[in-house]
Design an enzyme around this catalytic site. Structure first.
Site, PDB file in Angstrom:
ATOM      1  N   HIS A  71      -5.055   4.689  -3.160  1.00  0.00           N
ATOM      2  CA  HIS A  71      -3.900   3.791  -3.239  1.00  0.00           C
ATOM      3  C   HIS A  71      -3.774   2.998  -1.953  1.00  0.00           C
ATOM      4  O   HIS A  71      -4.194   3.455  -0.897  1.00  0.00           O
ATOM      5  CB  HIS A  71      -2.598   4.559  -3.500  1.00  0.00           C
ATOM      6  CG  HIS A  71      -2.385   5.714  -2.561  1.00  0.00           C
ATOM      7  ND1 HIS A  71      -3.048   6.911  -2.705  1.00  0.00           N
ATOM      8  CD2 HIS A  71      -1.610   5.843  -1.453  1.00  0.00           C
ATOM      9  CE1 HIS A  71      -2.673   7.740  -1.732  1.00  0.00           C
ATOM     10  NE2 HIS A  71      -1.819   7.107  -0.957  1.00  0.00           N
ATOM     11  N   HIS A  81      -0.838   1.079   0.425  1.00  0.00           N
ATOM     12  CA  HIS A  81       0.586   1.013   0.719  1.00  0.00           C
ATOM     13  C   HIS A  81       0.913  -0.416   1.156  1.00  0.00           C
ATOM     14  O   HIS A  81       0.185  -0.991   1.971  1.00  0.00           O
ATOM     15  CB  HIS A  81       0.946   1.906   1.916  1.00  0.00           C
ATOM     16  CG  HIS A  81       0.644   3.362   1.753  1.00  0.00           C
ATOM     17  ND1 HIS A  81       1.633   4.307   1.592  1.00  0.00           N
ATOM     18  CD2 HIS A  81      -0.523   4.053   1.766  1.00  0.00           C
ATOM     19  CE1 HIS A  81       1.084   5.518   1.518  1.00  0.00           C
ATOM     20  NE2 HIS A  81      -0.225   5.390   1.622  1.00  0.00           N
TER      21      HIS A  81
END
Ligand code: DGP
Length: 149
Positions: free
Chosen positions: A109, A111
């Site tokens: 992922h 951010h």
């Protein structure tokens, strides 16, 4: 036990895999065939969004290279949505690979953290859970700005 190094096996029971499968809730910002983006419940600053690819990759190292461009295009689209919706002075982008690199959830992922002039960032790994009503409001505003609601 989850292998937290760079070479471990993908674990289907990680939190983001459960969110992707709809087994756990999230405050959704955007979804298409490639990614799901949602609010970080332990934000380092208000408006912190996570952009999670649907491909089962643990880190940036095992994500399919040919899809990186499309993935980054989604990250940019969401950054533009954050800019329009929240009017920050800046945006910080992070990606942590491996526990020693700061990673705690072993599904890749990025951010995106909106930043205000002179405001301090909470530490990565902050355990102060944000208020659901506030997260819902940020998710709605960003989704609207990117035309995804
Ligand atoms: P990292 O340390 O880079 O693997 O980041 C994991 C992030 O995920 C961290 O900023 C906190 C956030 N997080 C942990 N559990 C949950 C959860 O159940 N829901 C959401 N939305 N975010 C979570």
């Amino acid at each position: 036990m989850t292998d937290t190094g760079l070479d471990g096996e993908y674990d289907d029971q990680n939190i983001f895999a459960k969110i992707l499968r709809g087994e756990l809730p999230c405050h959704k910002v955007f979804e298409d065939d490639l990614v799901l983006a949602f609010m970080d419940v332990f934000p380092q600053a208000p408006g912190h969004v996570l952009i999670v690819p649907k491909v089962k990759a643990r880190t940036i190292l095992d994500f399919p290279t040919e899809k990186l461009g499309e993935y980054m295009a989604r990250v940019q689209r969401i950054a533009l949505g954050i800019k329009e919706a929240l009017k920050p002075d800046g945006i910080s982008m992070f990606q942590f690979s491996g526990a020693a690199g700061g990673q705690s959830v072993f599904h890749l992922h990025f951010h995106l953290v909106p930043r205000l002039e002179n405001s301090l960032l909470k530490g990565h790994g902050n355990i102060e859970r944000a208020d659901d009503a506030e997260l819902r409001s940020f998710a709605g505003a960003i989704a609207k700005a990117i035309g995804a609601e």
